[in-house]
Write a protein that holds these residues in place. Sequence first.
Motif, PDB file in Angstrom:
ATOM      1  N   ASN A 169       0.840  -1.196   0.000  1.00 21.01           N
ATOM      2  CA  ASN A 169       0.000   0.000   0.000  1.00 21.01           C
ATOM      3  C   ASN A 169       0.877   1.249   0.000  1.00 21.01           C
ATOM      4  O   ASN A 169       1.999   1.238   0.510  1.00 21.01           O
ATOM      5  N   ARG A 170       0.377   2.328  -0.566  1.00 24.19           N
ATOM      6  CA  ARG A 170       1.130   3.573  -0.631  1.00 24.19           C
ATOM      7  C   ARG A 170       0.710   4.476   0.547  1.00 24.19           C
ATOM      8  O   ARG A 170      -0.148   5.345   0.425  1.00 24.19           O
ATOM      9  N   THR A 171       1.307   4.209   1.685  1.00 21.36           N
ATOM     10  CA  THR A 171       0.991   4.944   2.913  1.00 21.36           C
ATOM     11  C   THR A 171       2.286   5.336   3.613  1.00 21.36           C
ATOM     12  O   THR A 171       3.370   4.835   3.289  1.00 21.36           O
ATOM     13  N   ALA A 172       2.153   6.198   4.611  1.00 19.21           N
ATOM     14  CA  ALA A 172       3.319   6.571   5.409  1.00 19.21           C
ATOM     15  C   ALA A 172       3.874   5.352   6.138  1.00 19.21           C
ATOM     16  O   ALA A 172       5.090   5.196   6.283  1.00 19.21           O
ATOM     17  N   ARG A 173       2.978   4.477   6.583  1.00 19.85           N
ATOM     18  CA  ARG A 173       3.424   3.276   7.288  1.00 19.85           C
ATOM     19  C   ARG A 173       4.212   2.341   6.376  1.00 19.85           C
ATOM     20  O   ARG A 173       5.199   1.733   6.805  1.00 19.85           O
ATOM     21  N   SER A 174       3.790   2.229   5.120  1.00 22.37           N
ATOM     22  CA  SER A 174       4.517   1.348   4.200  1.00 22.37           C
ATOM     23  C   SER A 174       5.888   1.917   3.880  1.00 22.37           C
ATOM     24  O   SER A 174       6.863   1.173   3.726  1.00 22.37           O
ATOM     25  N   PHE A 175       5.988   3.234   3.787  1.00 25.37           N
ATOM     26  CA  PHE A 175       7.303   3.851   3.559  1.00 25.37           C
ATOM     27  C   PHE A 175       8.213   3.564   4.740  1.00 25.37           C
ATOM     28  O   PHE A 175       9.382   3.191   4.575  1.00 25.37           O
ATOM     29  N   ALA A 176       7.682   3.707   5.958  1.00 25.58           N
ATOM     30  CA  ALA A 176       8.474   3.470   7.156  1.00 25.58           C
ATOM     31  C   ALA A 176       8.896   2.008   7.265  1.00 25.58           C
ATOM     32  O   ALA A 176      10.035   1.702   7.621  1.00 25.58           O
ATOM     33  N   ALA A 177       7.986   1.079   6.920  1.00 24.23           N
ATOM     34  CA  ALA A 177       8.274  -0.341   7.096  1.00 24.23           C
ATOM     35  C   ALA A 177       9.137  -0.915   5.982  1.00 24.23           C
ATOM     36  O   ALA A 177      10.160  -1.563   6.232  1.00 24.23           O
ATOM     37  N   ALA A 178       8.729  -0.676   4.729  1.00 29.17           N
ATOM     38  CA  ALA A 178       9.385  -1.332   3.599  1.00 29.17           C
ATOM     39  C   ALA A 178      10.680  -0.666   3.177  1.00 29.17           C
ATOM     40  O   ALA A 178      11.589  -1.330   2.671  1.00 29.17           O
ATOM     41  N   ILE A 179      10.766   0.637   3.372  1.00 27.11           N
ATOM     42  CA  ILE A 179      11.951   1.361   2.903  1.00 27.11           C
ATOM     43  C   ILE A 179      12.852   1.764   4.072  1.00 27.11           C
ATOM     44  O   ILE A 179      14.013   1.348   4.139  1.00 27.11           O
ATOM     45  N   VAL A 180      12.310   2.528   5.006  1.00 29.20           N
ATOM     46  CA  VAL A 180      13.134   2.954   6.143  1.00 29.20           C
ATOM     47  C   VAL A 180      13.566   1.751   6.979  1.00 29.20           C
ATOM     48  O   VAL A 180      14.748   1.583   7.295  1.00 29.20           O
ATOM     49  N   GLY A 181      12.599   0.887   7.321  1.00 25.74           N
ATOM     50  CA  GLY A 181      12.914  -0.256   8.167  1.00 25.74           C
ATOM     51  C   GLY A 181      13.717  -1.334   7.460  1.00 25.74           C
ATOM     52  O   GLY A 181      14.821  -1.685   7.881  1.00 25.74           O
ATOM     53  N   ALA A 182      13.152  -1.892   6.361  1.00 24.07           N
ATOM     54  CA  ALA A 182      13.764  -3.043   5.690  1.00 24.07           C
ATOM     55  C   ALA A 182      15.036  -2.707   4.926  1.00 24.07           C
ATOM     56  O   ALA A 182      15.969  -3.512   4.869  1.00 24.07           O
ATOM     57  N   ASP A 195      10.353   1.429  -4.591  1.00 25.87           N
ATOM     58  CA  ASP A 195      10.079   2.824  -4.908  1.00 25.87           C
ATOM     59  C   ASP A 195       8.673   3.126  -4.401  1.00 25.87           C
ATOM     60  O   ASP A 195       7.680   2.631  -4.945  1.00 25.87           O
ATOM     61  N   TRP A 196       8.578   3.925  -3.347  1.00 29.28           N
ATOM     62  CA  TRP A 196       7.286   4.185  -2.699  1.00 29.28           C
ATOM     63  C   TRP A 196       6.273   4.754  -3.666  1.00 29.28           C
ATOM     64  O   TRP A 196       5.076   4.482  -3.550  1.00 29.28           O
ATOM     65  N   GLN A 197       6.713   5.499  -4.642  1.00 30.07           N
ATOM     66  CA  GLN A 197       5.784   6.089  -5.604  1.00 30.07           C
ATOM     67  C   GLN A 197       5.083   5.018  -6.443  1.00 30.07           C
ATOM     68  O   GLN A 197       4.020   5.269  -7.018  1.00 30.07           O
ATOM     69  N   ARG A 198       5.676   3.831  -6.512  1.00 33.48           N
ATOM     70  CA  ARG A 198       5.088   2.753  -7.305  1.00 33.48           C
ATOM     71  C   ARG A 198       4.175   1.856  -6.481  1.00 33.48           C
ATOM     72  O   ARG A 198       3.548   0.947  -7.030  1.00 33.48           O
ATOM     73  N   PHE A 199       4.105   2.081  -5.180  1.00 37.99           N
ATOM     74  CA  PHE A 199       3.197   1.302  -4.357  1.00 37.99           C
ATOM     75  C   PHE A 199       1.764   1.603  -4.782  1.00 37.99           C
ATOM     76  O   PHE A 199       1.458   2.676  -5.326  1.00 37.99           O
ATOM     77  N   ILE A 200       0.847   0.665  -4.535  1.00 39.41           N
ATOM     78  CA  ILE A 200      -0.513   0.735  -5.067  1.00 39.41           C
ATOM     79  C   ILE A 200      -1.509   0.552  -3.921  1.00 39.41           C
ATOM     80  O   ILE A 200      -1.401  -0.398  -3.144  1.00 39.41           O
ATOM     81  N   THR A 201      -2.471   1.433  -3.835  1.00 37.53           N
ATOM     82  CA  THR A 201      -3.461   1.318  -2.775  1.00 37.53           C
ATOM     83  C   THR A 201      -4.438   0.179  -3.089  1.00 37.53           C
ATOM     84  O   THR A 201      -4.618  -0.200  -4.260  1.00 37.53           O
ATOM     85  N   PRO A 202      -5.083  -0.381  -2.060  1.00 30.50           N
ATOM     86  CA  PRO A 202      -6.080  -1.435  -2.310  1.00 30.50           C
ATOM     87  C   PRO A 202      -7.197  -0.976  -3.243  1.00 30.50           C
ATOM     88  O   PRO A 202      -7.659  -1.761  -4.081  1.00 30.50           O
ATOM     89  N   ALA A 203      -7.621   0.272  -3.111  1.00 32.79           N
ATOM     90  CA  ALA A 203      -8.673   0.783  -3.994  1.00 32.79           C
ATOM     91  C   ALA A 203      -8.207   0.817  -5.446  1.00 32.79           C
ATOM     92  O   ALA A 203      -8.959   0.458  -6.368  1.00 32.79           O
ATOM     93  N   GLU A 204      -6.961   1.242  -5.660  1.00 35.86           N
ATOM     94  CA  GLU A 204      -6.424   1.290  -7.024  1.00 35.86           C
ATOM     95  C   GLU A 204      -6.311  -0.100  -7.622  1.00 35.86           C
ATOM     96  O   GLU A 204      -6.674  -0.328  -8.790  1.00 35.86           O
ATOM     97  N   LEU A 205      -5.801  -1.060  -6.835  1.00 36.01           N
ATOM     98  CA  LEU A 205      -5.637  -2.415  -7.347  1.00 36.01           C
ATOM     99  C   LEU A 205      -6.992  -3.061  -7.598  1.00 36.01           C
ATOM    100  O   LEU A 205      -7.188  -3.742  -8.621  1.00 36.01           O
ATOM    101  N   SER A 206      -7.940  -2.845  -6.707  1.00 38.36           N
ATOM    102  CA  SER A 206      -9.290  -3.385  -6.910  1.00 38.36           C
ATOM    103  C   SER A 206      -9.911  -2.841  -8.186  1.00 38.36           C
ATOM    104  O   SER A 206     -10.578  -3.567  -8.933  1.00 38.36           O
ATOM    105  N   GLN A 207      -9.681  -1.556  -8.445  1.00 42.02           N
ATOM    106  CA  GLN A 207     -10.226  -0.940  -9.662  1.00 42.02           C
ATOM    107  C   GLN A 207      -9.590  -1.554 -10.910  1.00 42.02           C
ATOM    108  O   GLN A 207     -10.278  -1.831 -11.899  1.00 42.02           O
TER     109      GLN A 207
END
Length: 250
Positions: A169-182, A195-207
């Motif tokens: 998901n493209r959220t602040a939490r995903s940036f912190a977990a996947a990029i800053v943390g990992a 690349d956080w800009q390429r992350f996709i929200t559940p609504a976008e993927l569902s669409q």
Amino acid sequence: MTETTAQSSIDPAEVAKFQAMAREWWDPNGKFKPLHMLNPTRLDYVTAQIAARFGRDLKQPRPFEGLSLLDIGCGGGLMAEPMARLGAKVTGADAAELNISVASLHAAEQGLDIDYRATTAETLLAEGAGYDVVLALEIVEHVAVPAEFIATCQALTRPGGMLIASTLNRTARSFAAAIVGAEWIMRWLPKGTHDWQRFITPAELSQMISATGLQPVDSCGMVFNPLGWSWSLSHRDLSVNYLITALRDA
């Protein structure tokens, strides 16, 4: 800008990243440690969804016997191997040839018959392939044009079949977990893997999925607990890693 064509949704730069790490796929403490930690949790979700769709009993030794399954973007085979052990006829496809070499060797060592191919989803479709189950796990954020990739996955799904996709998901939490943390702190992955800009929200993927004619029927988050150093499934928290199941009408 990445050049794309109707024949391929791969992004050469993204493929090169994983090609460089390919030899570490089966090292649980190497660059793919996050996936090794996550794998049992996503496996629980995937197997439960497949069993529900096709009326299979997971208590049986080979519950997925007779089902064909494509793991697109299979990497070193972390999901393909357990699917084969559960009886599915598995095709593992990846655009990075070294990934396929590593996956093929490991499967042979385990005595598993998996059809690994260094190819793309578009090529498989052009060859007339079709599968009961299509897995697109941790790949959607790495392809050049996600909507076109999802459309190809839909076309590879046989009538009555299912697609299971997972991404970040493209959220602040995903940036912190996947990029800053990992990547930055734990250094499990090389900097720049995501690349956080390429992350996709559940609504976008569902669409994207709905636009192909598939019907999204379930979404579920995968949540990391740093205190217990463990992963769990959550239908309420999709803020970082999540999965979506979609069905194709018979």
